[in-house]
Design an enzyme around this catalytic site. Structure first.
Site, PDB file in Angstrom:
ATOM      1  N   LYS A   1     -21.371 -10.231 -16.995  1.00 40.42           N
ATOM      2  CA  LYS A   1     -21.091  -9.346 -15.847  1.00 40.42           C
ATOM      3  C   LYS A   1     -21.362  -7.898 -16.233  1.00 40.42           C
ATOM      4  CE  LYS A   1     -17.317 -11.538 -13.389  1.00 40.42           C
ATOM      5  NZ  LYS A   1     -15.912 -11.283 -13.013  1.00 40.42           N
TER       6      LYS A   1
ATOM      7  N   ALA B   1     -15.700  -4.816 -15.897  1.00 35.57           N
ATOM      8  CA  ALA B   1     -17.030  -4.754 -15.268  1.00 35.57           C
ATOM      9  C   ALA B   1     -16.938  -5.210 -13.815  1.00 35.57           C
ATOM     10  CB  ALA B   1     -18.013  -5.642 -16.041  1.00 35.57           C
ATOM     11  N   GLY B   2     -15.762  -4.995 -13.198  1.00 38.17           N
ATOM     12  CA  GLY B   2     -15.572  -5.365 -11.800  1.00 38.17           C
ATOM     13  C   GLY B   2     -16.079  -4.256 -10.882  1.00 38.17           C
ATOM     14  N   GLY B   3     -15.645  -4.326  -9.610  1.00 40.93           N
ATOM     15  CA  GLY B   3     -16.115  -3.376  -8.599  1.00 40.93           C
ATOM     16  C   GLY B   3     -15.841  -1.929  -8.986  1.00 40.93           C
TER      17      GLY B   3
ATOM     18  N   LYS C   1     -14.162  -4.305   0.353  1.00 42.55           N
ATOM     19  CA  LYS C   1     -14.883  -3.045   0.135  1.00 42.55           C
ATOM     20  C   LYS C   1     -16.401  -3.208   0.214  1.00 42.55           C
ATOM     21  CE  LYS C   1     -11.430  -0.476  -2.455  1.00 42.55           C
ATOM     22  NZ  LYS C   1     -11.134   0.339  -3.644  1.00 42.55           N
TER      23      LYS C   1
ATOM     24  N   ARG D   1     -14.620  -8.933 -20.829  1.00 43.38           N
ATOM     25  CA  ARG D   1     -14.355 -10.298 -21.282  1.00 43.38           C
ATOM     26  C   ARG D   1     -15.580 -11.178 -21.012  1.00 43.38           C
ATOM     27  NH1 ARG D   1      -9.567 -13.209 -18.075  1.00 43.38           N
ATOM     28  NH2 ARG D   1     -10.972 -12.707 -16.371  1.00 43.38           N
ATOM     29  N   THR D   2     -16.138 -11.073 -19.799  1.00 38.55           N
ATOM     30  CA  THR D   2     -17.338 -11.833 -19.455  1.00 38.55           C
ATOM     31  C   THR D   2     -18.532 -10.895 -19.631  1.00 38.55           C
ATOM     32  OG1 THR D   2     -15.955 -12.878 -17.781  1.00 38.55           O
ATOM     33  CG2 THR D   2     -18.318 -13.349 -17.672  1.00 38.55           C
TER      34      THR D   2
ATOM     35  N   THR E   1       0.811  -1.226   0.000  1.00 35.06           N
ATOM     36  CA  THR E   1       0.000   0.000   0.000  1.00 35.06           C
ATOM     37  C   THR E   1       0.845   1.278   0.000  1.00 35.06           C
ATOM     38  OG1 THR E   1      -1.646   1.252   1.219  1.00 35.06           O
ATOM     39  CG2 THR E   1      -0.193  -0.117   2.539  1.00 35.06           C
TER      40      THR E   1
HETATM   41  P1  NAP Z   1     -12.150  -6.685 -10.145  1.00 34.99           P
HETATM   42  O1  NAP Z   1     -13.446  -6.438  -9.453  1.00 34.99           O
HETATM   43  O2  NAP Z   1     -11.383  -7.914  -9.807  1.00 34.99           O
HETATM   44  O3  NAP Z   1     -12.437  -6.667 -11.738  1.00 34.99           O
HETATM   45  C1  NAP Z   1     -11.415  -7.007 -12.629  1.00 34.99           C
HETATM   46  C2  NAP Z   1     -11.848  -6.744 -14.070  1.00 34.99           C
HETATM   47  O4  NAP Z   1     -10.727  -7.035 -14.931  1.00 34.99           O
HETATM   48  C3  NAP Z   1     -12.996  -7.640 -14.569  1.00 34.99           C
HETATM   49  O5  NAP Z   1     -13.798  -6.913 -15.451  1.00 34.99           O
HETATM   50  C4  NAP Z   1     -12.248  -8.763 -15.324  1.00 34.99           C
HETATM   51  O6  NAP Z   1     -13.003  -9.353 -16.370  1.00 34.99           O
HETATM   52  C5  NAP Z   1     -11.116  -7.976 -15.942  1.00 34.99           C
HETATM   53  N1  NAP Z   1      -9.984  -8.852 -16.260  1.00 34.99           N
HETATM   54  C6  NAP Z   1      -9.118  -9.423 -15.403  1.00 34.99           C
HETATM   55  N2  NAP Z   1      -8.200 -10.159 -16.066  1.00 34.99           N
HETATM   56  C7  NAP Z   1      -8.512 -10.048 -17.397  1.00 34.99           C
HETATM   57  C8  NAP Z   1      -7.937 -10.562 -18.599  1.00 34.99           C
HETATM   58  N3  NAP Z   1      -6.852 -11.343 -18.564  1.00 34.99           N
HETATM   59  N4  NAP Z   1      -8.513 -10.230 -19.772  1.00 34.99           N
HETATM   60  C9  NAP Z   1      -9.600  -9.444 -19.827  1.00 34.99           C
HETATM   61  N5  NAP Z   1     -10.183  -8.906 -18.720  1.00 34.99           N
HETATM   62  C10 NAP Z   1      -9.650  -9.219 -17.532  1.00 34.99           C
HETATM   63  O7  NAP Z   1     -11.110  -5.484  -9.911  1.00 34.99           O
HETATM   64  P2  NAP Z   1     -11.436  -3.988  -9.421  1.00 34.99           P
HETATM   65  O8  NAP Z   1     -11.416  -3.959  -7.938  1.00 34.99           O
HETATM   66  O9  NAP Z   1     -12.630  -3.488 -10.151  1.00 34.99           O
HETATM   67  O10 NAP Z   1     -10.110  -3.203  -9.899  1.00 34.99           O
HETATM   68  C11 NAP Z   1      -9.889  -2.918 -11.267  1.00 34.99           C
HETATM   69  C12 NAP Z   1      -8.666  -2.039 -11.476  1.00 34.99           C
HETATM   70  O11 NAP Z   1      -8.808  -0.776 -10.832  1.00 34.99           O
HETATM   71  C13 NAP Z   1      -7.349  -2.629 -10.938  1.00 34.99           C
HETATM   72  O12 NAP Z   1      -6.404  -2.561 -11.954  1.00 34.99           O
HETATM   73  C14 NAP Z   1      -6.956  -1.720  -9.800  1.00 34.99           C
HETATM   74  O13 NAP Z   1      -5.557  -1.566  -9.704  1.00 34.99           O
HETATM   75  C15 NAP Z   1      -7.591  -0.404 -10.206  1.00 34.99           C
HETATM   76  N6  NAP Z   1      -7.852   0.469  -9.042  1.00 34.99           N
HETATM   77  C16 NAP Z   1      -7.234   1.674  -8.989  1.00 34.99           C
HETATM   78  C17 NAP Z   1      -7.449   2.528  -7.912  1.00 34.99           C
HETATM   79  C18 NAP Z   1      -6.737   3.850  -7.841  1.00 34.99           C
HETATM   80  O14 NAP Z   1      -6.835   4.538  -6.807  1.00 34.99           O
HETATM   81  N7  NAP Z   1      -6.072   4.281  -8.891  1.00 34.99           N
HETATM   82  C19 NAP Z   1      -8.319   2.157  -6.882  1.00 34.99           C
HETATM   83  C20 NAP Z   1      -8.954   0.921  -6.982  1.00 34.99           C
HETATM   84  C21 NAP Z   1      -8.705   0.079  -8.066  1.00 34.99           C
HETATM   85  P3  NAP Z   1     -13.995 -10.616 -16.098  1.00 34.99           P
HETATM   86  O15 NAP Z   1     -15.249 -10.049 -15.530  1.00 34.99           O
HETATM   87  O16 NAP Z   1     -14.169 -11.214 -17.430  1.00 34.99           O
HETATM   88  O17 NAP Z   1     -13.270 -11.514 -15.121  1.00 34.99           O
END
Ligand code: NAP
Length: 290
Positions: free
Chosen positions: A160, A132-134, A71, A156-157, A20
């Site tokens: 979702k 389409a994640g969190g 979260k 990709r999915t 962190t």
């Molecule tokens: P998450 O809920 O795990 O969602 C991950 C997403 O990435 C899903 O849509 C997933 O697709 C896709 N994905 C993962 N591997 C893939 C691959 N090989 N090919 C295609 N799609 C892929 O993650 P999250 O919490 O939303 O976080 C997403 C991003 O935001 C991270 O990179 C994180 O570092 C960034 N973030 C930045 C900040 C900041 O302050 N700058 C704060 C929070 C998060 P599927 O649905 O198909 O699995």
């Protein structure tokens, strides 16, 4: 930093927490603003988030940040939830109240603040969200709130993305968002039409040579690429955007501002531009970027 009997503690609840940047942000701000406060990481084991929140209250913590994977899991243990966080369905900041903790989401106000600083406009814009994640869901809520004209969520999915889009359109009260499979970008009309927000994990350290879409034709459609990844500072997605003539930004300023907004909630004090810059440098130093 002088720690004594009056020192208040804030911390980060998550797992893992070892990488962190938040201690660099908060301890820099606390010291510079003369707040008798210290910020430390707390690695919380699986299935222990309830105990972590109860423990934080029992130990008189001033507040906490919450990160992956808690979260949303933390929500049932809060006494109050801010309305924006409720719409997003996730909190990243807990603020102590008389009888427990109130949950806030400072990620989206943080992203908005970062985008304003970078001169990136949302109102009336056509926007692509990759993922389409969190975080992608929260970004779609922000875009609804700021009056984006149209949002395509590519994932990709696709199921979702469809689920997220349905929820967000229902909350927004207008059908402005549409789900697509990643490869469907080929049917998006027009060049240089879109702000593209990269919200997948693809390209994050250590797999820095990857981008979720490699086809250079895709980047012809994008006038601005905003990657929420902050490590590395220049992602492959950003390189591809710039190579096609677009502007590109990373997620470092979002990280900075989500932290500053949390700090302001805990201390009830405003952080000025000069101090924000100081915290930004401390954060980059902690990441060995300076
Ligand atoms: P998450 O809920 O795990 O969602 C991950 C997403 O990435 C899903 O849509 C997933 O697709 C896709 N994905 C993962 N591997 C893939 C691959 N090989 N090919 C295609 N799609 C892929 O993650 P999250 O919490 O939303 O976080 C997403 C991003 O935001 C991270 O990179 C994180 O570092 C960034 N973030 C930045 C900040 C900041 O302050 N700058 C704060 C929070 C998060 P599927 O649905 O198909 O699995």
């Amino acid at each position: 930093m002088k720690i004594n009997g009056y020192t208040r503690t804030c911390g980060l609840i998550g797992n893992p927490v070892e990488h962190t940047m938040s201690p660099a942000i908060h301890n820099t701000l606390a010291e510079a603003m003369g707040e008798n406060m210290v910020y430390v990481p707390f690695r919380v084991p699986e299935n222990s988030v309830k105990e972590a929140v109860e423990g934080a209250r029992a130990l008189n913590l001033l507040g906490c940040n919450v990160t992956v994977p808690y979260k949303s899991a933390v929500l049932p243990y809060l006494t109050e939830i801010d309305s924006l966080a409720e719409k997003i369905g996730a909190v990243n900041t807990l603020v102590r109240t008389d009888n427990g903790f109130k949950g806030y989401n400072t990620d989206m106000p943080g992203l908005y603040r970062a985008m304003c600083e970078d001169g990136v406009k949302l109102t009336g814009e056509k926007v692509l969200i990759l993922g389409a994640g969190g975080v992608a869901r929260a970004v779609a809520m922000l875009l609804a709130d700021k009056g984006a004209e149209k949002v395509y969520m590519l994932n990709r999915t696709v199921e979702k993305a469809e689920q997220v889009v349905n929820e967000v359109n229902a909350i927004a009260g207008r059908s402005f968002a549409e789900a697509m499979v990643l490869d469907d970008y080929r049917r998006l009309p027009g060049d240089r039409q879109y702000l593209c927000i990269q919200a997948t994990n693809v390209g994050m350290f250590p797999k820095t040579e990857e981008a979720v879409i490699e086809d250079t034709d895709f980047y012809q459609k994008v006038h601005t690429g905003y990657d929420l990844i902050f490590n590395p500072a220049k992602t492959r997605f950003m390189e591809l955007t710039q190579a096609a003539g677009g502007r590109a930004y990373n997620g470092l300023k979002m990280l900075l501002w989500q932290g500053i907004i949390a700090f302001e909630l805990w201390t009830d004090k405003k952080v000025g531009a000069e101090l924000a810059e100081k915290a930004y440098s401390a954060m980059k130093q902690a990441m060995h970027m300076e």
